[in-house]
Scaffold this active site. Structure first.
Site, PDB file in Angstrom:
ATOM      1  N   SER A   1     113.743  41.124  43.336  1.00 27.32           N
ATOM      2  CA  SER A   1     112.319  41.416  43.154  1.00 27.32           C
ATOM      3  C   SER A   1     112.098  42.929  43.106  1.00 27.32           C
ATOM      4  O   SER A   1     112.818  43.684  43.761  1.00 27.32           O
ATOM      5  CB  SER A   1     111.560  40.814  44.345  1.00 27.32           C
ATOM      6  OG  SER A   1     110.202  40.660  44.034  1.00 27.32           O
ATOM      7  N   PRO A   2     111.103  43.398  42.349  1.00 27.56           N
ATOM      8  CA  PRO A   2     110.879  44.852  42.279  1.00 27.56           C
ATOM      9  C   PRO A   2     110.577  45.448  43.649  1.00 27.56           C
ATOM     10  O   PRO A   2     109.767  44.898  44.403  1.00 27.56           O
ATOM     11  CB  PRO A   2     109.661  44.984  41.350  1.00 27.56           C
ATOM     12  CG  PRO A   2     109.050  43.625  41.282  1.00 27.56           C
ATOM     13  CD  PRO A   2     110.147  42.650  41.538  1.00 27.56           C
TER      14      PRO A   2
ATOM     15  N   GLN B   1     109.694  47.013  35.353  1.00 26.20           N
ATOM     16  CA  GLN B   1     108.306  46.746  35.753  1.00 26.20           C
ATOM     17  C   GLN B   1     107.476  47.996  35.495  1.00 26.20           C
ATOM     18  O   GLN B   1     107.759  49.063  36.044  1.00 26.20           O
ATOM     19  CB  GLN B   1     108.220  46.358  37.230  1.00 26.20           C
ATOM     20  CG  GLN B   1     106.808  45.879  37.595  1.00 26.20           C
ATOM     21  CD  GLN B   1     106.594  45.631  39.078  1.00 26.20           C
ATOM     22  OE1 GLN B   1     106.823  46.530  39.893  1.00 26.20           O
ATOM     23  NE2 GLN B   1     106.155  44.434  39.435  1.00 26.20           N
TER      24      GLN B   1
ATOM     25  N   TYR C   1      96.765  47.359  42.311  1.00 22.33           N
ATOM     26  CA  TYR C   1      96.932  48.546  41.460  1.00 22.33           C
ATOM     27  C   TYR C   1      95.982  48.443  40.260  1.00 22.33           C
ATOM     28  O   TYR C   1      95.159  47.531  40.188  1.00 22.33           O
ATOM     29  CB  TYR C   1      98.411  48.709  41.072  1.00 22.33           C
ATOM     30  CG  TYR C   1      99.285  48.894  42.304  1.00 22.33           C
ATOM     31  CD1 TYR C   1      99.093  49.997  43.139  1.00 22.33           C
ATOM     32  CD2 TYR C   1     100.231  47.950  42.675  1.00 22.33           C
ATOM     33  CE1 TYR C   1      99.848  50.166  44.291  1.00 22.33           C
ATOM     34  CE2 TYR C   1     100.985  48.107  43.833  1.00 22.33           C
ATOM     35  CZ  TYR C   1     100.793  49.213  44.642  1.00 22.33           C
ATOM     36  OH  TYR C   1     101.522  49.361  45.786  1.00 22.33           O
TER      37      TYR C   1
ATOM     38  N   ARG D   1     103.138  40.093  36.562  1.00 17.63           N
ATOM     39  CA  ARG D   1     103.054  39.776  37.997  1.00 17.63           C
ATOM     40  C   ARG D   1     101.590  39.762  38.409  1.00 17.63           C
ATOM     41  O   ARG D   1     100.846  40.702  38.102  1.00 17.63           O
ATOM     42  CB  ARG D   1     103.840  40.794  38.827  1.00 17.63           C
ATOM     43  CG  ARG D   1     103.724  40.534  40.323  1.00 17.63           C
ATOM     44  CD  ARG D   1     104.711  41.355  41.143  1.00 17.63           C
ATOM     45  NE  ARG D   1     105.901  40.567  41.434  1.00 17.63           N
ATOM     46  CZ  ARG D   1     106.628  40.694  42.554  1.00 17.63           C
ATOM     47  NH1 ARG D   1     106.305  41.567  43.479  1.00 17.63           N
ATOM     48  NH2 ARG D   1     107.686  39.949  42.764  1.00 17.63           N
TER      49      ARG D   1
ATOM     50  N   ARG E   1     113.186  41.605  50.168  1.00 21.92           N
ATOM     51  CA  ARG E   1     113.836  42.146  51.376  1.00 21.92           C
ATOM     52  C   ARG E   1     115.266  41.651  51.582  1.00 21.92           C
ATOM     53  O   ARG E   1     116.132  42.438  51.994  1.00 21.92           O
ATOM     54  CB  ARG E   1     112.958  41.876  52.599  1.00 21.92           C
ATOM     55  CG  ARG E   1     111.686  42.731  52.570  1.00 21.92           C
ATOM     56  CD  ARG E   1     110.658  42.245  53.554  1.00 21.92           C
ATOM     57  NE  ARG E   1     110.232  40.892  53.219  1.00 21.92           N
ATOM     58  CZ  ARG E   1     109.481  40.137  54.005  1.00 21.92           C
ATOM     59  NH1 ARG E   1     109.100  40.591  55.177  1.00 21.92           N
ATOM     60  NH2 ARG E   1     109.120  38.937  53.624  1.00 21.92           N
TER      61      ARG E   1
HETATM   62  C1  LIG Z   1     110.159  48.172  50.097  1.00 15.95           C
HETATM   63  C2  LIG Z   1     109.384  47.314  49.181  1.00 15.95           C
HETATM   64  C3  LIG Z   1     108.896  47.828  47.999  1.00 15.95           C
HETATM   65  C4  LIG Z   1     108.212  47.016  47.104  1.00 15.95           C
HETATM   66  N1  LIG Z   1     107.825  47.501  45.897  1.00 15.95           N
HETATM   67  C5  LIG Z   1     107.309  46.676  44.947  1.00 15.95           C
HETATM   68  C6  LIG Z   1     107.102  47.123  43.620  1.00 15.95           C
HETATM   69  O1  LIG Z   1     107.418  48.230  43.259  1.00 15.95           O
HETATM   70  N2  LIG Z   1     106.542  46.262  42.742  1.00 15.95           N
HETATM   71  C7  LIG Z   1     106.191  44.990  43.102  1.00 15.95           C
HETATM   72  O2  LIG Z   1     105.675  44.221  42.275  1.00 15.95           O
HETATM   73  N3  LIG Z   1     106.421  44.543  44.359  1.00 15.95           N
HETATM   74  C8  LIG Z   1     106.980  45.344  45.278  1.00 15.95           C
HETATM   75  N4  LIG Z   1     107.285  44.864  46.517  1.00 15.95           N
HETATM   76  C9  LIG Z   1     107.006  43.455  46.815  1.00 15.95           C
HETATM   77  C10 LIG Z   1     108.244  42.596  46.594  1.00 15.95           C
HETATM   78  O3  LIG Z   1     108.650  42.565  45.254  1.00 15.95           O
HETATM   79  C11 LIG Z   1     108.002  41.154  47.069  1.00 15.95           C
HETATM   80  O4  LIG Z   1     106.973  40.593  46.295  1.00 15.95           O
HETATM   81  C12 LIG Z   1     107.648  41.058  48.550  1.00 15.95           C
HETATM   82  O5  LIG Z   1     108.441  41.939  49.309  1.00 15.95           O
HETATM   83  C13 LIG Z   1     107.846  39.656  49.080  1.00 15.95           C
HETATM   84  O6  LIG Z   1     109.169  39.232  48.905  1.00 15.95           O
HETATM   85  P1  LIG Z   1     110.251  39.135  50.123  1.00 15.95           P
HETATM   86  O7  LIG Z   1     109.634  38.262  51.155  1.00 15.95           O
HETATM   87  O8  LIG Z   1     111.474  38.538  49.478  1.00 15.95           O
HETATM   88  O9  LIG Z   1     110.470  40.537  50.619  1.00 15.95           O
HETATM   89  C14 LIG Z   1     107.947  45.679  47.434  1.00 15.95           C
HETATM   90  C15 LIG Z   1     108.446  45.180  48.631  1.00 15.95           C
HETATM   91  C16 LIG Z   1     109.165  45.956  49.487  1.00 15.95           C
HETATM   92  C17 LIG Z   1     109.698  45.346  50.756  1.00 15.95           C
END
Ligand SMILES: Cc1cc2nc3c(=O)[nH]c(=O)nc-3n(C[C@H](O)[C@H](O)[C@H](O)COP(=O)(O)O)c2cc1C
Ligand SMILES: Cc1cc2nc3c(=O)[nH]c(=O)nc-3n(C[C@H](O)[C@H](O)[C@H](O)COP(=O)(O)OP(=O)(O)OC[C@H]3O[C@@H](n4cnc5c(N)ncnc54)[C@H](O)[C@@H]3O)c2cc1C
Length: 763
Positions: A413-414, A491, A572, A620, A715
């Site tokens: 994921s981004p 992205q 955003y 997204r 994560r």
């Molecule tokens: C450090 C960090 C940076 C993130 N940056 C982005 C981002 O640049 N673009 C985005 O769409 N989501 C971003 N997210 C959200 C993640 O893509 C994801 O949707 C969210 O962490 C939930 O997934 P998880 O439970 O697997 O961590 C970020 C998450 C984390 C933890």
């Protein structure tokens, strides 16, 4: 102690028995308004675990109950002309009447007084005359209502209608679900045998179908005849019977979900359905009632006072109830939304039904019925266009979007790294994304990469607005393509009102200490009282930003990215147009959902026009603002997705939240997956699920149940770039490719994981 049990159902009777067993000196009376054999309903289901608890508490009554058990191992599902059977589920059932007779017998044997045909008008009447009053007066508990100010009950009436019938038709080979399509809509039955010649036959349907059938106006007899006609081909000429004489009309009910904030008041304590209910589709009401009886009896013996005993009882049982209610909620919601799944292939429909409560995981199903699950996995792989090895987990199935072919369904994921310099990715990004691409995920999505300097979230965010950026990203894309078989997605986004903030690990969304740049958004709304008020975008701003997105997409295309994702989530810029929380515009870009989607769709169309036709674009979204009706709710997300789908978006990346500081998200395992499920199954659009998905089992069950096409993990990929390869080794799957320099590590890992030697495939 002088004890009154108000209600002679499983809770009241079993509590009386449990107390008497612990101290024969207790003087116990059970008050029951009905006659001994008057019971409504048919059979109840008890699991092996519950039975063991009963046997430890009272071997004698448990032995009697066991003698009258009907056992079955299989679940059969009749759906679209097919009968699908899976095994290993292990249930036992008993007639509710028999269970109560056995408990009455046991109670009498222990010297408990049973006063039938005695209606208690108020528990207050008993509380003066008895030391302890156990209010086990069922679902519609008068006691709960009488002392509502103390118990503070919450009763939620659920949408579907159901009626509890019986039949002499045999369903002794399997717990049987029958889904029938009629001129008035879908209607289904839950049927199970509970003694030699009788089965429970619960009929359920949506409110709309119920009205169309006119069940409301039917007598119980007419209702049985109508249901017999609907399920005729499964009943072998047997009748359906009702024994709900105590209910008015046709005896159909809406299930009430009950939970009380407090379960005791002075010397009165709630138990069983009076305190909390669990939907019949997880078959746990009687279990809860009887296990609560055991627990309170124990507490009253071990604790120094009655209030202490009540406190311990409430505390422990509430946790158990909440756990079960959560599974029951998943299950009842599945049945409420079942029409969403009625297009699924019978194999996937069956899987979705079996895993509906989310208590049964993918690997747990394998333990129950390996053959059936392998058949389902083979069906999935075949549909995905996999080669010869069809017995692989769904996460290892290929996926195709336009001409992009992914080797598996796992997506990095981004995740913003905040390590860019003037928007330019550095060696950090090369190593970071390179590692994740080597780690086995089918698709690696880079962080939100911004289309202009002022469109960055923080000074550390990456950009795609200068030749140096394009060069640096190309180096990363070339590495991924040259050294791995992963695909890489770019992205693109613009920060809007959430721009000009500090690095993620410093303080999320907090304005910079100095040198803040001006921010703009759909309307003049600040992200929080600490942030700047954004400037509402003019049409000229909109043109400029659209052109920036187009220029960035052209650069991404030149870099060779395999896929593009537009970031329209998390508050955003593009998200600020979609959610009514931040879009206060009165022009063609504000107001209705169509208007609010106009600008994001304009960007999509402009980008689509320059993005290579053979490559896919994802969007997204935040499918839930988590603020209730004032913001985006999952039903609106379906509307958003339909607009995206109509515009030609290839896949919807279904995230949620981060659009309001007032959001109250309900976290949990896979907590955003229901939104992906809803979008995918209501619109037919491909989706990616994301959010607290961290085990291979989660990924496999989401995919196999048709809740998403791809699964994003964020994560977990920070903690382990090799998440997918490690998962494959743990599961003993030998089909994933490792980078050749790492073969020795791979082979050791497979040996240590007990998965044997992997096939040696070069990248
Ligand atoms: C450090 C960090 C940076 C993130 N940056 C982005 C981002 O640049 N673009 C985005 O769409 N989501 C971003 N997210 C959200 C993640 O893509 C994801 O949707 C969210 O962490 C939930 O997934 P998880 O439970 O697997 O961590 C970020 C998450 C984390 C933890
Ligand atoms: C369609 C359906 C299917 C179900 N299937 C299952 C299943 O498969 N497995 C399972 O475990 N559970 C099942 N249940 C749930 C189960 O029936 C209940 O959870 C269980 O009976 C709860 O026991 P209880 O003693 O708390 O309440 P009840 O069994 O409802 O007993 C309460 C008793 O109190 C009496 N009473 C009420 N008010 C008074 C008064 N004022 N004075 C005197 N007496 C009074 C009532 O007559 C009744 O006998 C199902 C429920 C439904 C509706």
């Amino acid at each position: 102690m002088k004890i009154a049990c108000l209600g002679g159902g499983p809770a009241g009777l079993y509590f009386a028995i449990s107390m008497k067993l612990r101290d024969a000196r207790h003087d116990i009376v059970v008050f029951e308004r009905n006659r001994p054999d008057d019971t409504f309903g048919w059979g109840v289901v008890l699991s092996n675990e519950t039975f063991e608890n009963l046997a430890n508490n009272d071997p004698l009554s448990a032995g009697e109950i066991r003698r009258h058990f009907a056992y079955w191992d299989d679940i059969a599902v009749h759906y679209r002309g097919e009968k699908i059977v899976s095994t290993g589920h292990g249930f036992s059932g008993i007639a509710r009447k028999k269970l109560l007779q056995l408990l009455q017998q046991r109670a009498r044997g222990l010297g408990i007084e049973l006063r039938f045909e005695t209606e208690i008008a108020s528990a207050a009447e008993l509380s003066g005359a008895y030391d302890l009053v156990v209010a086990a007066d069922g679902l519609n508990s008068k006691t709960r209502n009488e002392f509502a100010a103390f118990f503070r009950p919450a009763v939620e009436t659920r949408k579907n209608k159901f009626v509890w019938l019986g039949t002499h038709q045999k369903f002794d080979d399997a717990f049987t679900f029958i889904f029938e399509e009629t001129a008035h809509g879908w209607i289904w039955a839950h049927a199970y045998q509970f003694d030699a010649d009788t089965a429970t036959f619960i009929v359920e349907c949506s409110d709309a179908t119920w009205h169309k059938f006119g069940f409301e106006a039917m007598s119980q007899d007419e209702n049985c005849r109508a249901c017999e006609r609907i399920f005729e081909k499964y009943l072998g000429g047997h009748k359906l019977m009702s024994n709900a004489a105590h209910l008015r009309g046709s005896a159909w009910l809406n299930f009430p979900r009950v939970l009380c904030e407090k379960w005791s008041h002075e010397n009165i304590v709630l138990m069983g359905d009076a305190a909390a209910t669990a939907h019949f589709s997880v078959g746990s009401g009687t279990k809860l009632a009887m296990e609560s009886a055991i627990f309170l009896a124990n507490c009253l013996r071990t604790e120094p006072s009655m209030p202490a005993a009540f406190a311990k009882y409430e505390d422990a049982r509430r946790t158990e109830v909440l756990r079960l209610q959560s599974a029951a909620r998943n299950s009842l919601e599945w049945f409420e939304d079942v029409e969403r799944y009625l297009h699924l292939d019978p194999v996937q429909f069956n899987y979705s039904l079996l895993t509906r409560s989310q208590r049964i995981s993918h690997e747990n199903l394998r333990l129950r019925d390996r053959k059936w699950l392998e058949g389902a996995e083979a069906w999935f792989q075949k549909l995905a266009g996999a080669g010869d090895n069809l017995i692989r987990r769904p996460m290892f199935a290929p996926f195709r979007l336009r001409d992009m072919r992914l080797k598996n369904r796992v997506v990095v994921s981004p995740m913003a790294q905040y390590k860019a310099i003037d928007g330019c990715p550095t060696d950090w990004h090369l190593v970071h994304y390179g590692e994740r691409a080597k780690g086995g995920a089918g698709l690696v999505c880079i962080e939100m990469t911004c289309v202009s300097p002022e469109g960055r979230i923080t000074p550390g965010c990456t950009g795609m607005y200068a030749p140096a950026h394009e060069q640096a990203w190309k180096r990363i894309v070339d590495f991924v393509h040259g050294e791995t078989d992963a695909k890489i997605c770019c992205q693109l986004g613009h920060s809007g009102a959430k721009g000009s903030t500090r690095l993620g690990w410093e303080e999320m969304d907090a304005p910079l200490p100095a040198d803040n740049w001006p921010v703009m958004a759909a309307s003049a709304v600040a992200w929080s009282p600490r942030n700047q008020i954004a400037r509402a975008m003019t049409r000229a701003d909109m043109d400029k930003v659209r052109d920036q997105f187009v220029a960035a997409a052209e650069m991404a295309a030149r870099c060779g990215f395999d896929m593009l994702e537009l970031h329209c989530a998390h508050g955003y810029l593009l998200s600020s147009f979609i959610t009514p929380l931040t879009n206060k515009r009165t022009d063609a870009y504000g107001g209705s959902l169509e208007n609010r989607m106009r600008y994001p769709l304009e960007i999509f169309r402009a980008v689509r026009a320059v993005w290579p036709a053979e490559k896919p674009i994802s969007v997204r979204i935040s499918a839930n603002d988590w603020v209730g009706a004032d913001g985006i709710e999952p039903r609106d997300a379906v509307g958003i997705s339909r607009l995206l789908q109509d515009a030609g978006v290839d896949i919807c990346d279904v995230s949620a939240g981060q659009t309001s500081v007032d959001a109250k998200p309900v976290y949990g395992r896979m907590f955003q997956t229901p939104f992906s499920d809803r979008i995918r199954n209501e619109t037919g659009m491909a989706t990616m699920a994301v959010g607290n998905i961290f085990e291979p089992d989660h990924v496999n069950s989401i995919l196999m149940a048709g809740r998403a096409d791809l699964v994003c993990l964020a994560r977990p990929h920070l903690a382990d770039p090799y998440w997918t390869l490690h998962a494959a080794a743990k599961l003993g799957d030998r089909g994933e490719t490792w980078p050749p320099p790492y073969y020795a590590g791979r082979d050791q890992l497979y040996r240590l994981s007990g998965g044997g030697e992997p096939t040696t495939t070069a990248v």
